[in-house]
Structure formats: structure tokens, C-alpha cells
Write a protein that holds these residues in place. Structure first.
Motif, short mmCIF file in Angstrom:
data_model
loop_
_atom_site.label_atom_id
_atom_site.label_comp_id
_atom_site.label_asym_id
_atom_site.label_seq_id
_atom_site.Cartn_x
_atom_site.Cartn_y
_atom_site.Cartn_z
N ARG A 35 1.28 -1.07 0.20
CA ARG A 35 -0.04 0.01 -0.12
C ARG A 35 0.58 1.05 -0.10
NH1 ARG A 35 -4.33 1.21 -1.78
NH2 ARG A 35 -4.86 -0.93 -1.46
N GLU A 36 1.84 0.96 0.79
CA GLU A 36 2.56 2.14 0.80
C GLU A 36 3.32 2.70 -0.64
OE1 GLU A 36 4.57 1.79 5.32
OE2 GLU A 36 5.13 1.00 4.05
N LEU A 37 3.33 1.53 -1.09
CA LEU A 37 4.25 1.62 -2.39
C LEU A 37 3.49 2.22 -3.11
CD1 LEU A 37 6.79 -1.68 -3.39
CD2 LEU A 37 7.28 0.77 -2.82
N CYS A 38 2.17 1.69 -3.83
CA CYS A 38 1.16 2.07 -4.35
C CYS A 38 1.16 3.44 -4.11
CB CYS A 38 -0.51 1.49 -4.31
SG CYS A 38 -0.54 -0.23 -4.57
N ASN A 39 1.10 3.81 -2.74
CA ASN A 39 0.39 5.44 -2.65
C ASN A 39 1.97 6.31 -3.08
OD1 ASN A 39 -1.41 5.19 -1.36
ND2 ASN A 39 -1.16 4.97 0.53
N LEU A 40 3.18 5.73 -3.03
CA LEU A 40 4.59 6.30 -3.08
C LEU A 40 4.35 6.50 -5.15
CD1 LEU A 40 7.18 7.72 -2.78
CD2 LEU A 40 8.09 5.72 -2.72
N LEU A 41 4.02 6.01 -5.73
CA LEU A 41 4.51 5.17 -7.56
C LEU A 41 2.50 6.64 -7.21
CD1 LEU A 41 6.17 1.52 -7.46
CD2 LEU A 41 7.34 4.31 -7.21
N ASP A 42 2.00 6.39 -6.65
CA ASP A 42 0.83 6.60 -7.45
C ASP A 42 0.29 5.48 -8.59
OD1 ASP A 42 -1.32 8.00 -7.71
OD2 ASP A 42 -0.13 9.60 -9.40
N LEU A 43 0.14 4.30 -8.31
CA LEU A 43 -0.23 3.22 -9.34
C LEU A 43 -1.17 2.56 -8.66
CD1 LEU A 43 3.49 2.90 -11.25
CD2 LEU A 43 1.21 3.51 -12.17
N PRO A 44 -2.14 1.97 -9.24
CA PRO A 44 -2.90 0.68 -8.56
C PRO A 44 -1.90 -0.49 -7.69
CG PRO A 44 -2.96 0.50 -10.95
CD PRO A 44 -2.40 2.05 -10.67
N MET A 45 -2.80 -1.45 -7.14
CA MET A 45 -2.29 -2.41 -6.60
C MET A 45 -1.42 -3.27 -7.44
SD MET A 45 -1.14 -3.19 -3.66
CE MET A 45 -2.00 -2.92 -2.41
N GLY A 46 -2.53 -3.52 -8.56
CA GLY A 46 -2.75 -4.85 -9.47
C GLY A 46 -0.89 -5.09 -10.39
N ALA A 47 -0.69 -2.81 -10.99
CA ALA A 47 0.32 -2.77 -11.23
C ALA A 47 2.00 -2.92 -10.52
CB ALA A 47 0.54 -1.53 -11.79
N VAL A 48 1.64 -2.37 -9.26
CA VAL A 48 2.91 -2.94 -8.47
C VAL A 48 3.06 -4.07 -8.12
CG1 VAL A 48 3.40 -2.55 -5.65
CG2 VAL A 48 2.27 -0.23 -7.11
N ARG A 49 2.48 -4.78 -8.15
CA ARG A 49 2.54 -6.13 -8.11
C ARG A 49 2.94 -7.05 -8.81
NH1 ARG A 49 -3.78 -7.91 -4.99
NH2 ARG A 49 -2.76 -7.30 -2.27
#
Length: 222
Positions: A35-49
Motif C-alpha cells: 500500500r505504501e508503494l502504491c501511494n508513493l508510485l501513485d499506481l494501482p495495486m495490480g500494477a505494483v504487484r
């Protein structure tokens, strides 16, 4: 059937993570949640995973059960493995280039390296240090260019990321810059002379100095 994110969005997440890492928004050894990465990168969870899978394969993160995502820790093992691999591959690159030097590229790089050394005499600005790092990277990239092997180039791309992380962990000064540039001149001159043995020796001496510095060992600026 598992949903797979479109490649462009997955790539954006991967690229933005690396940018955050090298801009030091993320720190080596740090733990973060998805979740912290999603907020930092401003991208949805699926893309980050999806990006995390590639980042883990690249050795830039570790997925730790019960703790989350750990950014690559720049420890002794990390530094030793990176430099051991670097010395092996770049020594062979220097040997090969000495057999058929790219004289135009090397002479141009030598001229800019000399300019950097002269500027370092009375300039310690961040701009000069960055210029020096760019010139430094150019020589190593030129060496690796002798290989027409995609596997080597991809492996070296991952190695470069690790070397950049190691550099962020240290403090680069105008003295260090001057020493590194003088070592580069030795490498370039040996290659231009077609002296394989001298080129490899100069290259290994240069990387060994960087290795010791990265481990925090004393330096000799005499």
C-alpha cells in the motif's frame, strides 16, 4: 484465470520504482508495504504487484513474510558480489577492446576525462561531481559495448543498478573524482596502445579501489 496487468502499466510501475530508489525516496534496507508503494508510485495495486515480481528477480527487493517488502540492503555481501562480478566481466571487456580499440570514442572520452580532472582542482560542486560520475559510467558502458551478447548486456544492466545503489551509500568528493579520472586515463591509454595486459591491470586496479572505498576501507590520495 488470473488477471494480468497491461505491460505498459507494469513497466511504468517498474520504472517509477527505480526512479524513486535512485532519487532516494526509498532507502536501501527499508521495509515498505504494498500500500505504501502504491501511494508513493501513485499506481494501482495490480500494477505494483506485477512490477514487484520483476524487481525481486532483479535483486532490487526481497519479499519477506510477515514484514513486507525490503529494499535491497547494501551490505558487505551485496557489495562484494557486485564488484566480484564487475571485475570479471569488465576485465574481459578491456582485454577485448585493447585488441581493436574504438579510437574515436576513446579519444573523445579521454579529452573529457582530462577536462574533468582539471576542473576538479578548484571545483567541488554537485554539478561537477555528477559530470564526473557520468563520464565514469561512459567508459564502463563503452567497454561492455564490445560484447555482442544480449545476456551479458542484460546482466550488466542489473549490475549497474546495484553499483548505483552502492554509490548512493557513500560520499563522493572532488578528491575521489580526480583519483577515479586519473585511473580512467590509465585504462584508456593502455587500450589505445593495444596493450591487453596493461589495460586489464589498470581496469582491475581501478575497480579494486572502488571496491575498497565502498566497503569503507581507508583511501590513499597521495
Amino acid at each position: 484465470m488470473e488477471n494480468i496487468m497491461p505491460a505498459p502499466l507494469r513497466q511504468i510501475a517498474y520504472t517509477k520504482f527505480r526512479e524513486s530508489l535512485f532519487e532516494q525516496s526509498l532507502k536501501p534496507g527499508q521495509f515498505v508495504s504494498q500500500r505504501e508503494l502504491c501511494n508513493l508510485l501513485d499506481l494501482p495495486m495490480g500494477a505494483v504487484r506485477e512490477a514487484l515480481k520483476r524487481l525481486e528477480a532483479d535483486g532490487l527487493i526481497s519479499l519477506i513474510a510477515q514484514r513486507g517488502i525490503q529494499i535491497a540492503d547494501v551490505n558487505v555481501k551485496f557489495i562484494n558480489e557486485a564488484f566480484e562480478f564487475r571485475i570479471l566481466i569488465e576485465s574481459e571487456a578491456a582485454r577485448r577492446m585493447a585488441t581493436d580499440p574504438d579510437r574515436a570514442a576513446l579519444n573523445d572520452l579521454r579529452s573529457r576525462t582530462t577536462d574533468t580532472i582539471e576542473q576538479a582542482e578548484d571545483d567541488s560542486s554537485a554539478e561537477l561531481l555528477q559530470k564526473g560520475l557520468d563520464v565514469d559510467l561512459e567508459l564502463h558502458a563503452l567497454l561492455i559495448g564490445v560484447f555482442s551478447n544480449e545476456l551479458i548486456h542484460e546482466s550488466y544492466r542489473l549490475l549497474e543498478d546495484k553499483i548505483r545503489l552502492i554509490r548512493l551509500n557513500g560520499k563522493y568528493t572532488s578528491k575521489r573524482l580526480k583519483v577515479a579520472m586519473l585511473e580512467h586515463i590509465e585504462i584508456i591509454d593502455a587500450i589505445l596502445e593495444g596493450n591487453e595486459e596493461a589495460a586489464v591491470k589498470a581496469l582491475r586496479n581501478h575497480l579494486s579501489t572502488s571496491w575498497r572505498r565502498s566497503l569503507g576501507q581507508p583511501e590513499d590520495f597521495s
